[in-house]
Design a protein around this motif. Structure first.
Motif, PDB file in Angstrom:
ATOM      1  N   LYS A 187       0.782  -1.151   0.010  1.00  0.00           N
ATOM      2  CA  LYS A 187      -0.105   0.000   0.117  1.00  0.00           C
ATOM      3  C   LYS A 187       0.830   1.251  -0.130  1.00  0.00           C
ATOM      4  CE  LYS A 187      -3.862   2.014   2.304  1.00  0.00           C
ATOM      5  NZ  LYS A 187      -4.901   2.002   3.578  1.00  0.00           N
ATOM      6  N   PHE A 188       1.983   1.370   0.598  1.00  0.00           N
ATOM      7  CA  PHE A 188       2.759   2.401   1.045  1.00  0.00           C
ATOM      8  C   PHE A 188       4.013   2.594   0.523  1.00  0.00           C
ATOM      9  CE2 PHE A 188      -0.461   2.377   4.432  1.00  0.00           C
ATOM     10  CZ  PHE A 188      -1.104   3.656   4.116  1.00  0.00           C
ATOM     11  N   TRP A 189       4.756   1.401   0.027  1.00  0.00           N
ATOM     12  CA  TRP A 189       5.952   1.554  -0.379  1.00  0.00           C
ATOM     13  C   TRP A 189       5.945   2.469  -1.600  1.00  0.00           C
ATOM     14  CZ3 TRP A 189      10.474  -0.073   1.889  1.00  0.00           C
ATOM     15  CH2 TRP A 189      11.631   0.064   0.888  1.00  0.00           C
ATOM     16  N   PRO A 190       7.181   3.377  -1.946  1.00  0.00           N
ATOM     17  CA  PRO A 190       6.947   4.411  -2.871  1.00  0.00           C
ATOM     18  C   PRO A 190       6.488   3.728  -4.424  1.00  0.00           C
ATOM     19  CG  PRO A 190       8.601   4.802  -1.275  1.00  0.00           C
ATOM     20  CD  PRO A 190       8.098   3.408  -1.037  1.00  0.00           C
ATOM     21  N   SER A 191       7.458   2.809  -4.742  1.00  0.00           N
ATOM     22  CA  SER A 191       7.304   2.391  -6.361  1.00  0.00           C
ATOM     23  C   SER A 191       5.839   1.641  -6.283  1.00  0.00           C
ATOM     24  CB  SER A 191       8.286   1.681  -6.665  1.00  0.00           C
ATOM     25  OG  SER A 191       8.337   0.317  -5.654  1.00  0.00           O
ATOM     26  N   VAL A 192       5.345   0.903  -5.383  1.00  0.00           N
ATOM     27  CA  VAL A 192       3.976   0.348  -5.433  1.00  0.00           C
ATOM     28  C   VAL A 192       2.858   1.236  -5.321  1.00  0.00           C
ATOM     29  CG1 VAL A 192       2.694  -1.511  -4.392  1.00  0.00           C
ATOM     30  CG2 VAL A 192       5.043  -1.666  -4.295  1.00  0.00           C
ATOM     31  N   ALA A 193       3.112   2.338  -4.516  1.00  0.00           N
ATOM     32  CA  ALA A 193       1.957   3.211  -4.294  1.00  0.00           C
ATOM     33  C   ALA A 193       1.873   4.041  -5.477  1.00  0.00           C
ATOM     34  CB  ALA A 193       2.583   3.978  -2.986  1.00  0.00           C
ATOM     35  N   GLY A 194       3.282   4.445  -6.175  1.00  0.00           N
ATOM     36  CA  GLY A 194       3.251   5.093  -7.261  1.00  0.00           C
ATOM     37  C   GLY A 194       2.636   4.408  -8.443  1.00  0.00           C
ATOM     38  N   LEU A 195       2.551   3.237  -8.552  1.00  0.00           N
ATOM     39  CA  LEU A 195       2.083   2.436  -9.603  1.00  0.00           C
ATOM     40  C   LEU A 195       0.506   2.698  -9.671  1.00  0.00           C
ATOM     41  CD1 LEU A 195       4.372  -0.560 -10.190  1.00  0.00           C
ATOM     42  CD2 LEU A 195       3.840   1.089 -11.821  1.00  0.00           C
ATOM     43  N   ARG A 196      -0.049   2.832  -8.679  1.00  0.00           N
ATOM     44  CA  ARG A 196      -1.660   3.086  -8.477  1.00  0.00           C
ATOM     45  C   ARG A 196      -1.957   4.147  -9.582  1.00  0.00           C
ATOM     46  NH1 ARG A 196      -5.229   0.499  -7.594  1.00  0.00           N
ATOM     47  NH2 ARG A 196      -6.440   2.187  -6.897  1.00  0.00           N
ATOM     48  N   VAL A 197      -1.272   5.026 -10.262  1.00  0.00           N
ATOM     49  CA  VAL A 197      -1.439   6.164 -11.144  1.00  0.00           C
ATOM     50  C   VAL A 197      -1.805   5.740 -12.471  1.00  0.00           C
ATOM     51  CG1 VAL A 197       0.862   6.589 -11.850  1.00  0.00           C
ATOM     52  CG2 VAL A 197      -0.706   8.610 -11.731  1.00  0.00           C
ATOM     53  N   ILE A 198      -1.352   4.292 -12.738  1.00  0.00           N
ATOM     54  CA  ILE A 198      -1.610   3.770 -13.896  1.00  0.00           C
ATOM     55  C   ILE A 198      -3.001   2.943 -13.967  1.00  0.00           C
ATOM     56  CG2 ILE A 198       0.649   3.719 -14.546  1.00  0.00           C
ATOM     57  CD1 ILE A 198       0.731   0.562 -14.399  1.00  0.00           C
ATOM     58  N   SER A 199      -3.488   2.996 -12.698  1.00  0.00           N
ATOM     59  CA  SER A 199      -4.926   2.056 -12.521  1.00  0.00           C
ATOM     60  C   SER A 199      -5.879   3.158 -12.777  1.00  0.00           C
ATOM     61  CB  SER A 199      -4.977   1.318 -11.010  1.00  0.00           C
ATOM     62  OG  SER A 199      -6.046   0.701 -10.784  1.00  0.00           O
ATOM     63  N   LEU A 206      -6.193  -0.142  -1.219  1.00  0.00           N
ATOM     64  CA  LEU A 206      -5.123   0.819  -1.694  1.00  0.00           C
ATOM     65  C   LEU A 206      -5.347   2.334  -1.786  1.00  0.00           C
ATOM     66  CD1 LEU A 206      -4.038  -1.501  -4.512  1.00  0.00           C
ATOM     67  CD2 LEU A 206      -3.220  -1.634  -2.334  1.00  0.00           C
ATOM     68  N   LEU A 207      -4.198   2.948  -2.063  1.00  0.00           N
ATOM     69  CA  LEU A 207      -4.265   4.322  -2.205  1.00  0.00           C
ATOM     70  C   LEU A 207      -4.943   4.917  -3.452  1.00  0.00           C
ATOM     71  CD1 LEU A 207      -0.910   5.477  -0.806  1.00  0.00           C
ATOM     72  CD2 LEU A 207      -2.896   5.679   0.251  1.00  0.00           C
ATOM     73  N   SER A 208      -5.455   6.140  -3.518  1.00  0.00           N
ATOM     74  CA  SER A 208      -6.100   6.596  -4.768  1.00  0.00           C
ATOM     75  C   SER A 208      -5.058   6.824  -5.898  1.00  0.00           C
ATOM     76  CB  SER A 208      -6.940   7.713  -4.428  1.00  0.00           C
ATOM     77  OG  SER A 208      -5.918   8.913  -4.275  1.00  0.00           O
ATOM     78  N   PRO A 209      -5.151   6.947  -6.993  1.00  0.00           N
ATOM     79  CA  PRO A 209      -4.059   7.221  -7.739  1.00  0.00           C
ATOM     80  C   PRO A 209      -3.148   8.177  -7.678  1.00  0.00           C
ATOM     81  CG  PRO A 209      -5.995   6.441  -9.182  1.00  0.00           C
ATOM     82  CD  PRO A 209      -6.504   6.688  -7.886  1.00  0.00           C
ATOM     83  N   TRP A 210      -3.720   9.285  -7.423  1.00  0.00           N
ATOM     84  CA  TRP A 210      -2.844  10.753  -7.140  1.00  0.00           C
ATOM     85  C   TRP A 210      -2.161  10.543  -5.773  1.00  0.00           C
ATOM     86  CZ3 TRP A 210      -0.678  12.388 -11.270  1.00  0.00           C
ATOM     87  CH2 TRP A 210      -1.503  12.362 -12.386  1.00  0.00           C
ATOM     88  N   ALA A 211      -3.044  10.078  -4.854  1.00  0.00           N
ATOM     89  CA  ALA A 211      -2.245  10.015  -3.468  1.00  0.00           C
ATOM     90  C   ALA A 211      -1.049   8.984  -3.510  1.00  0.00           C
ATOM     91  CB  ALA A 211      -3.458   9.298  -2.359  1.00  0.00           C
ATOM     92  N   VAL A 215       3.096   9.929  -2.968  1.00  0.00           N
ATOM     93  CA  VAL A 215       3.845   9.151  -2.135  1.00  0.00           C
ATOM     94  C   VAL A 215       5.255   9.053  -2.580  1.00  0.00           C
ATOM     95  CG1 VAL A 215       4.353   7.110  -0.714  1.00  0.00           C
ATOM     96  CG2 VAL A 215       2.440   7.821  -0.528  1.00  0.00           C
ATOM     97  N   MET A 216       5.192   8.532  -4.034  1.00  0.00           N
ATOM     98  CA  MET A 216       6.437   8.367  -4.579  1.00  0.00           C
ATOM     99  C   MET A 216       7.143   9.689  -4.667  1.00  0.00           C
ATOM    100  SD  MET A 216       7.259   6.268  -7.823  1.00  0.00           S
ATOM    101  CE  MET A 216       8.906   6.099  -8.522  1.00  0.00           C
TER     102      MET A 216
END
Length: 236
Positions: A187-199, A206-211, A215-216
């Motif tokens: 949920k919070f690791w930078p690269s994992v959280a950052g990838l939410r932006v492509i979902s 999980l975090l929202s795309p921009w949230a 984090v990243m």
């Protein structure tokens, strides 16, 4: 220098090639459940971010490793200005190239999915343009992280090991950790959280795309601040 050009070429080629391979594999595995065609088409970003990070490393370590940085700093004594210029040029280059590579990956992945009888999405669908642009932003931040690590470590091999571990290896092996740690990383690791932006599919766990992207980006800014302090104070 040829190395940065090679890294950019790898970034583009890998995005297209891996998009086709991953889209085909995920389509064949689909069992009729949830399926995010945009995330599937852009999933190769998890791998190609390493090319972006390595480009960032090359931008600074090529000069540090050869000692050419001394000539640069003799010509421009204000070290913060030198590093800021490298950051801006690297970020703009990767933003343009990475966004183009992401668009290519989406087109290639979509073409593969269309022939596999799975859900698909077009660029005009909700969230799709944001995901493609987000992929370019993600690669840009990965490059900035690579540059910051390069300044802090001052070793190309050490820098590559660090960015590969932080951006790729930790997320891959997260599920091998205790459950609480795995949930936090996913949920919070930078690269994992950052990838939410492509979902384009919401997930309450999980975090929202921009949230997630924030984090990243915050991680990159923290590393960059440390890099500026280091660059100003350490001998070259």
């Amino acid at each position: 220098m040829r190395a940065p050009v090679a890294a950019l070429a790898v970034l583009v080629v890998l995005n297209g090639g891996l998009a086709a391979m991953i889209s085909l594999a995920r389509a064949r595995q689909w069992d009729g459940g949830a399926f995010d065609p945009v995330e599937v088409s852009l999933a190769e970003i998890l791998m190609t971010q390493i090319a972006a990070a390595v480009l960032g490393l090359i931008v600074i370590n090529a000069e540090i490793g050869t000692g050419a940085i001394r000539s640069t700093l003799a010509a421009i004594p204000r070290r913060s200005r030198v590093l800021a210029a490298k950051v801006v040029i690297t970020a703009l280059t990767v933003l343009v190239t990475g966004t183009g590579a992401a668009a290519l990956a989406f087109v290639v992945g979509h073409a593969v999915l269309v022939g596999q009888l799975v859900p698909t999405a077009g660029l005009g669908d909700p969230g799709v343009s944001r995901a493609v642009l987000g992929a370019g932003l993600y690669l840009t931040v990965a490059a900035v992280i690579g540059l910051a690590v390069g300044v802090l470590v001052r070793s190309a091999s050490g820098g590559v090991a660090i960015v590969m571990t932080g951006l790729l290896i930790v997320p891959i092996f997260a599920n091998a950790l205790p459950e609480a740690a795995a949930r936090w990383i996913l949920k919070f690791w930078p690269s994992v959280a950052g990838l939410r932006v492509i979902s384009t599919t919401p997930d309450a766990n999980l975090l929202s795309p921009w949230a997630g992207f924030a984090v990243m980006a915050a991680t990159a800014l923290t590393l960059l601040a440390a890099a500026f302090l280091n660059f100003r104070r350490r001998d070259m």
